[in-house]
Design an enzyme around this catalytic site. Structure first.
Site, PDB file in Angstrom:
ATOM      1  N   ASP A 189       3.722   9.198  10.221  1.00  0.00           N
ATOM      2  CA  ASP A 189       3.864   7.700  10.162  1.00  0.00           C
ATOM      3  C   ASP A 189       4.108   6.621   9.065  1.00  0.00           C
ATOM      4  O   ASP A 189       4.897   5.986   8.931  1.00  0.00           O
ATOM      5  CB  ASP A 189       2.772   6.900  11.532  1.00  0.00           C
ATOM      6  N   ILE A 230       0.206  -4.334  13.274  1.00  0.00           N
ATOM      7  CA  ILE A 230       1.499  -4.873  12.749  1.00  0.00           C
ATOM      8  C   ILE A 230       2.438  -5.629  13.266  1.00  0.00           C
ATOM      9  O   ILE A 230       2.942  -6.675  12.538  1.00  0.00           O
ATOM     10  CB  ILE A 230       2.502  -3.416  12.650  1.00  0.00           C
ATOM     11  N   LYS A 242       9.539   1.105  13.164  1.00  0.00           N
ATOM     12  CA  LYS A 242       9.584   2.522  12.766  1.00  0.00           C
ATOM     13  C   LYS A 242       8.340   3.270  13.222  1.00  0.00           C
ATOM     14  O   LYS A 242       7.234   2.529  13.386  1.00  0.00           O
ATOM     15  CB  LYS A 242       9.888   2.519  11.339  1.00  0.00           C
TER      16      LYS A 242
END
Length: 309
Positions: free
Chosen positions: A169, A15, A91
């Site tokens: 997730d 990510i 997050k």
């Protein structure tokens, strides 16, 4: 402190590589000046094995973007705030709800920004959907959030370890959109969580939610879908269906296509981060995390066949 927000990325996984690096490059007033990762060594940037080494030996920085697994994020955030750095949390912002409270207090005490990011809220169709639904009576909401974990989380074994959230997730992205577009607060009524026999977090979940007025909300999360992902939220209203698709990039009002845009979530996140640090504010909304935690608290566990990546 420099007028330029000098940022170090901590945790240089997929990510960070795929989203954070390019987003920072697109953000006026921000610059990526260092990377922390025990294994990966990106070319062209100062690299450090851990946050302690960065804070001791690294270049001057103003902020850290924590892209590590949630199980270790609390310690890193506390260390960065104690060192006087702003903190952006990927997050989910932590492995538990309660660990965020002392971080919020620490950020306030240090006069630093703590930003718990929900990137899906910044998808281009989410804001228009919120405005559209504000003038409607919603009778039912259905969330289908399914993807292939082997495609979207390759080799990320932490996601199936305790504290790794499993299918929540990605599912928490749907919950972050839900809590953004609905005019009232929602809560979990029941959940069924499918745990592979060899894993510590769920691979699928079915959740029933509601608001104070009894609005029925059904959510299905699944990591076992092959082919293209399904990231859809359907709101049935008195004026017809309102559909958010493609993770919040597409919006349809009945048969009318209202928004169909490219993904610019992370540049929007970093613009928000720069603005927060400039204004001396924090932004820590825990609503999506609470819904995920409540799903685990109320969820009935079903054990399913073992999963091998």
């Amino acid at each position: 402190m420099s007028d330029l927000l000098r940022i170090a990325i901590v945790g240089f996984g997929e990510i960070a590589c795929r989203q954070h690096v390019s987003a920072i490059a697109k953000t006026s007033g921000a610059a990526l000046v260092a990377v922390v990762d025990p294994a990966k060594t990106p070319s062209g940037l100062p690299h450090f094995r851990d946050l302690t080494e960065l804070l001791r030996d690294g270049p001057e920085i103003d902020a850290v973007a924590l892209c590590t697994p949630p199980q270790v994020r609390h310690v890193q955030a506390a260390m960065a705030l104690a060192a006087g750095k702003h903190v952006l949390l990927e997050k989910p912002p932590g492995a538990t709800v309660s660990e965020l409270t002392p971080l919020i207090a620490a950020a306030h005490e240090a006069n630093r920004t703590l930003f718990a990011t929900w990137h899906s809220r910044y998808a281009p169709a989410v804001g228009p959907a919120r405005k559209l639904l504000a003038g409607r009576t919603i009778s039912k909401v259905t969330i289908i959030w399914k993807e292939d974990v082997r495609v979207w989380h390759p080799g990320q074994t932490w996601i199936f370890e305790a504290g790794g959230f499993g299918v929540f997730d990605p599912g928490i992205n749907a919950l972050s959109i839900l809590t953004e577009i609905l005019p009232s607060q929602v809560f979990v009524k029941s959940a069924v969580l499918d745990f592979p026999a060899n894993r510590e977090t769920p691979i699928a979940a079915a959740i029933e939610l509601s608001d104070a007025n009894g609005l029925p909300i059904h959510a299905e999360f699944d990591f076992r879908q092959s082919g293209p992902p399904s990231w859809d939220i359907l709101c049935e209203t008195e004026a017809g269906p309102v559909m958010l698709s493609k993770g919040g990039r597409q919006l349809r009002d009945g048969n009318r296509l209202m928004v169909d845009a490219t993904d610019e979530e992370y540049p929007a996140l970093y613009r928000r981060f720069v603005a927060l640090t400039s204004d001396g504010k924090s932004d820590v909304d825990l609503a999506p995390l609470r819904l995920a935690a409540d799903s685990f608290m109320l969820g009935r566990r079903r054990f399913v066949e073992a999963f091998e990546d």
